[in-house]
Scaffold this motif. Structure first.
Motif, mmCIF file in Angstrom:
data_model
loop_
_atom_site.group_PDB
_atom_site.id
_atom_site.type_symbol
_atom_site.label_atom_id
_atom_site.label_comp_id
_atom_site.label_asym_id
_atom_site.label_seq_id
_atom_site.Cartn_x
_atom_site.Cartn_y
_atom_site.Cartn_z
ATOM 1 N N GLU A 40 -5.658 2.083 -7.106
ATOM 2 C CA GLU A 40 -6.848 2.340 -6.296
ATOM 3 C C GLU A 40 -7.653 3.512 -6.872
ATOM 4 O O GLU A 40 -8.885 3.452 -6.973
ATOM 5 C CB GLU A 40 -6.397 2.636 -4.865
ATOM 6 N N ARG B 177 0.809 -1.224 0.000
ATOM 7 C CA ARG B 177 0.000 0.000 0.000
ATOM 8 C C ARG B 177 0.841 1.272 0.000
ATOM 9 O O ARG B 177 0.336 2.341 -0.332
ATOM 10 C CB ARG B 177 -0.926 0.022 1.204
ATOM 11 N N ARG C 210 -1.473 3.115 -4.998
ATOM 12 C CA ARG C 210 -2.353 4.280 -4.858
ATOM 13 C C ARG C 210 -2.994 4.668 -6.191
ATOM 14 O O ARG C 210 -4.176 5.026 -6.241
ATOM 15 C CB ARG C 210 -1.590 5.457 -4.249
ATOM 16 N N THR D 120 3.501 3.807 -4.958
ATOM 17 C CA THR D 120 2.702 4.671 -5.826
ATOM 18 C C THR D 120 1.781 3.855 -6.725
ATOM 19 O O THR D 120 0.627 4.243 -6.949
ATOM 20 C CB THR D 120 3.614 5.575 -6.666
#
Length: 143
Positions: free
Chosen positions: A39, A30, A36, A33
């Motif tokens: 996501e 998590r 993220r 990069t």
């Protein structure tokens, strides 16, 4: 030398019209990069496909070790690898019939850009979907 690495038409095609994004280098970490951004892609309605040698399931999506292992069509290949290792992924994207290649912020391979564009595949380099969505949202007033 073609320096139109962030062609607005290519960016719009990928962000607005293409849905299935293979994210090269995506793991379950998590803090990375790639996680993220994957996501955020999901939050914007994109299907993400993790591409990583260990083929982890990430964000609820089955991972694959290579692009050629994915048993369904990929629209965009989003590359989170160092510049010197990124080019082969652009070539693989062309080989599997992807419609777009996205090299993330700081990832630049001019020869791969030229090859990919010459093959008729849209490509952008040295930017991030989040940056481009922020630009678009500011222009359109979207939130």
């Amino acid at each position: 030398m073609d320096t139109d690495w962030q062609d607005p038409a290519a960016i719009s095609l990928m962000l607005d019209d293409l849905q299935t994004w293979a994210v090269v280098g995506l793991s379950g970490d998590r803090s990375r990069t790639a996680y993220r951004i994957a996501e955020a892609l999901q939050e914007r309605g994109k299907r993400i496909v993790p591409i990583h040698p260990s083929a982890p399931t990430v964000l609820g999506e089955q991972g694959y070790a290579t692009l050629s292992d994915v048993p369904f069509p990929i629209d965009v290949v989003d590359v989170f690898r160092r510049s010197e290792a990124a080019g082969p992924f652009a070539d693989e994207a062309v080989a599997i019939g992807a419609k777009g290649v996205w090299f993330q912020l700081g990832v630049i391979d001019e020869a791969a850009f030229e090859r990919t564009r010459a093959a008729g595949v849209a490509m952008v380099m040295d930017t991030c979907p989040m940056i481009e969505w922020a630009r678009t949202d500011r222009r359109t007033g979207a939130s």
